[in-house]
Design a protein around this motif. Sequence first.
Motif, PDB file in Angstrom:
ATOM      1  N   LEU A   1       0.823  -1.209   0.000  1.00 39.82           N
ATOM      2  CA  LEU A   1       0.000   0.000   0.000  1.00 39.82           C
ATOM      3  C   LEU A   1       0.856   1.258   0.000  1.00 39.82           C
ATOM      4  O   LEU A   1       0.551   2.238  -0.693  1.00 39.82           O
ATOM      5  N   LEU A   2       1.939   1.245   0.775  1.00 35.79           N
ATOM      6  CA  LEU A   2       2.824   2.401   0.805  1.00 35.79           C
ATOM      7  C   LEU A   2       3.474   2.631  -0.551  1.00 35.79           C
ATOM      8  O   LEU A   2       3.586   3.775  -1.023  1.00 35.79           O
ATOM      9  N   ALA A   3       3.892   1.547  -1.198  1.00 36.46           N
ATOM     10  CA  ALA A   3       4.488   1.688  -2.526  1.00 36.46           C
ATOM     11  C   ALA A   3       3.477   2.240  -3.529  1.00 36.46           C
ATOM     12  O   ALA A   3       3.812   3.076  -4.379  1.00 36.46           O
ATOM     13  N   ALA A   4       2.221   1.786  -3.422  1.00 41.03           N
ATOM     14  CA  ALA A   4       1.189   2.299  -4.326  1.00 41.03           C
ATOM     15  C   ALA A   4       0.938   3.782  -4.091  1.00 41.03           C
ATOM     16  O   ALA A   4       0.767   4.561  -5.043  1.00 41.03           O
ATOM     17  N   LEU A   5       0.931   4.202  -2.820  1.00 40.66           N
ATOM     18  CA  LEU A   5       0.732   5.622  -2.528  1.00 40.66           C
ATOM     19  C   LEU A   5       1.892   6.467  -3.037  1.00 40.66           C
ATOM     20  O   LEU A   5       1.693   7.572  -3.556  1.00 40.66           O
ATOM     21  N   VAL A   6       3.107   5.956  -2.890  1.00 35.41           N
ATOM     22  CA  VAL A   6       4.271   6.698  -3.384  1.00 35.41           C
ATOM     23  C   VAL A   6       4.216   6.834  -4.896  1.00 35.41           C
ATOM     24  O   VAL A   6       4.489   7.905  -5.468  1.00 35.41           O
ATOM     25  N   ALA A   7       3.843   5.744  -5.579  1.00 41.34           N
ATOM     26  CA  ALA A   7       3.735   5.805  -7.037  1.00 41.34           C
ATOM     27  C   ALA A   7       2.649   6.776  -7.472  1.00 41.34           C
ATOM     28  O   ALA A   7       2.808   7.538  -8.438  1.00 41.34           O
ATOM     29  N   LEU A   8       1.520   6.778  -6.732  1.00 39.85           N
ATOM     30  CA  LEU A   8       0.444   7.706  -7.058  1.00 39.85           C
ATOM     31  C   LEU A   8       0.868   9.147  -6.828  1.00 39.85           C
ATOM     32  O   LEU A   8       0.534  10.046  -7.611  1.00 39.85           O
ATOM     33  N   ALA A   9       1.628   9.379  -5.749  1.00 38.79           N
ATOM     34  CA  ALA A   9       2.085  10.738  -5.469  1.00 38.79           C
ATOM     35  C   ALA A   9       3.049  11.228  -6.541  1.00 38.79           C
ATOM     36  O   ALA A   9       3.033  12.406  -6.918  1.00 38.79           O
ATOM     37  N   ARG A  10       3.899  10.343  -7.055  1.00 37.74           N
ATOM     38  CA  ARG A  10       4.825  10.748  -8.115  1.00 37.74           C
ATOM     39  C   ARG A  10       4.097  11.014  -9.426  1.00 37.74           C
ATOM     40  O   ARG A  10       4.459  11.937 -10.163  1.00 37.74           O
ATOM     41  N   ALA A  11       3.066  10.218  -9.694  1.00 40.55           N
ATOM     42  CA  ALA A  11       2.343  10.397 -10.955  1.00 40.55           C
ATOM     43  C   ALA A  11       1.413  11.602 -10.903  1.00 40.55           C
ATOM     44  O   ALA A  11       1.256  12.319 -11.897  1.00 40.55           O
TER      45      ALA A  11
END
Length: 238
Positions: A57-67
Amino acid sequence: MTQRARRRVTTRRPDRRPARRPVRGPARRPARRPRGRTARRRARERALTRLAVAALLLAALVALARAHPVATATVGVLAAAAATLVLLVRTGRLDLPGVTGPRRDVTHTLAALQHMTGTQFEHAVADLARQDPAVRSATVSGGANDRGLDVLVVLRDGRRIAVQCKRYAEGNRVGAPAIYTANGTYRAYHQCDQAVIVTTSRFTRDAEVANASLPEPLRLIDGRRLARWLGGGAPPWT
């Protein structure tokens, strides 16, 4: 043949052989609980699974924040604002129409209050408190384990008042245990600045003596003072 011999011949000895027991299948053994090592291993596996899910979940949030950095920041700010708003309302520091209760005229009399249920009396006291312009909010919070707090009154200057309501008949007076309960919880447990006990009856002599012996006595509102408050008199926190 003699009579004794005849008895020996005719009398049969009882069969002393044990009766055969029915053949049963193998007994079922009760389910064994996992031993210490097995239980610890399973707990470790569950913890690792939760950690892996949290990492995903943390990795998904980080990816979403970068995108989408702007959208993510906006959602974060809105979530923080909503959490702050809920906290202010729950602690009584913010008065919202329809949430902490509308301010309406109170036309109750002392006789009407004495015929109410305990819950109705708590709401009537909260309505009466809202008539004071100095009151920001008055929230009913009584219950089975209210620990001496039935109505939480928050003033506009930030002070918090713990109000305990005792809807008693005229012959049933409030005793000293109510004083000790309110005094022991309104600061340490409810983080309030002042405690008030409101009753439709009166207080016993022991209750008045116990209250007078406190370093900071509570505000005791008996039936006569409550009638004056209903008639437009000063509230107990002024």
